[in-house]
Write an enzyme that holds these catalytic residues in place. Sequence first.
Site, PDB file in Angstrom:
ATOM      1  N   LYS A 177      24.772   1.829 -13.831  1.00 50.78           N
ATOM      2  CA  LYS A 177      26.099   1.206 -13.878  1.00 50.78           C
ATOM      3  C   LYS A 177      27.067   2.033 -14.714  1.00 50.78           C
ATOM      4  O   LYS A 177      28.281   2.011 -14.465  1.00 50.78           O
ATOM      5  CB  LYS A 177      26.000  -0.234 -14.377  1.00 50.78           C
TER       6      LYS A 177
ATOM      7  N   THR B 127      31.530  -3.501 -16.388  1.00 48.39           N
ATOM      8  CA  THR B 127      31.968  -2.172 -16.791  1.00 48.39           C
ATOM      9  C   THR B 127      32.792  -1.463 -15.734  1.00 48.39           C
ATOM     10  O   THR B 127      33.482  -0.494 -16.033  1.00 48.39           O
ATOM     11  CB  THR B 127      30.764  -1.284 -17.169  1.00 48.39           C
TER      12      THR B 127
END
Length: 322
Positions: free
Chosen positions: A184, A241
């Site tokens: 991620k 994020t």
Amino acid sequence: MSRIGVLGGGAWGTALAAVMASDAEVLLWAREPEVAGAINAAHENTLFLPGIALPGAVLATTALAELATCDVWLVVTPAQHLRAVLAAADLSERPQLVLCAKGIEAGSHKLMTEVAADLIGTPVAVLSGPTFAHEVAAGKPTAATLACTDTAAGAALVRRLVRPALRLYQSVDVIGAEIGGAVKNVLAIACGVFEGAGLGLNARAALIARGFAEMTRFGLARGARAETLAGLSGLGDLVLTCSSANSRNFTLGMGLGRGEGAAALLTGRTVAEGAATAPVLVEAARSIGVDMPICAAVAALLDGAPLAQTIVDLLSRPLRTE
């Protein structure tokens, strides 16, 4: 009162120290003397987490040896420095390690639990999920995954570390928890690039969805469970994020998307883990025959590839079924 050690005096390490101090004494190891000094004198990490008052139960040190008094260590050092820090620490008392760094080691392609296993024989746990440091430190509600292959040890750690505003979900899938956190970070850079280049929200949503497909392909190939990748430490962390400039990785991507050079963007004191992870992840994926075009594009941009052509190449890939 029990004592918990935190290795790493950055924003995330400081936030964990703050939240743990509600029910434990905390000893935080920082590499920077000015960080340890500010925490002990002013109860604030003025360098990495300014504006957050730390409880008196948080003490700081620059001496790794002092953590021998702690039986649980939250290890928050940057991924590429984990091996060196653990090698320098006294592990003779076999503390319970909870790894909070997100990345893959360069050269070896090892996950952080695999790096730690080279140095300590006790079960190693992973704490990962959608956790912006400033929100955790401020006591805002947060949920994360606590993964440990030893079910009993994992349950004991959940009981030890859970706090009123920090909800922990137990898992035995350390591989999935680690891969979600590592991948991620790279995808957050990609989303930041699209934001900086002004490509719009449609493009970002598509990037998140196709990025999650890349995360899943790589994770399953490495032995992760699909449900872990779809949980807090995978999809949950990815959504957070990839959607906010509070992410260091997203902010790095925004700079790249505006045409700023990677070298200039990576000179700050804070660490964007995705920058170090991207080329390692691409190498690791290729070595096991997994296609990760978005992550490869990020690695190329960090290596100086032209922005416009990289985006064109990504958008003109052969059509395929979903």
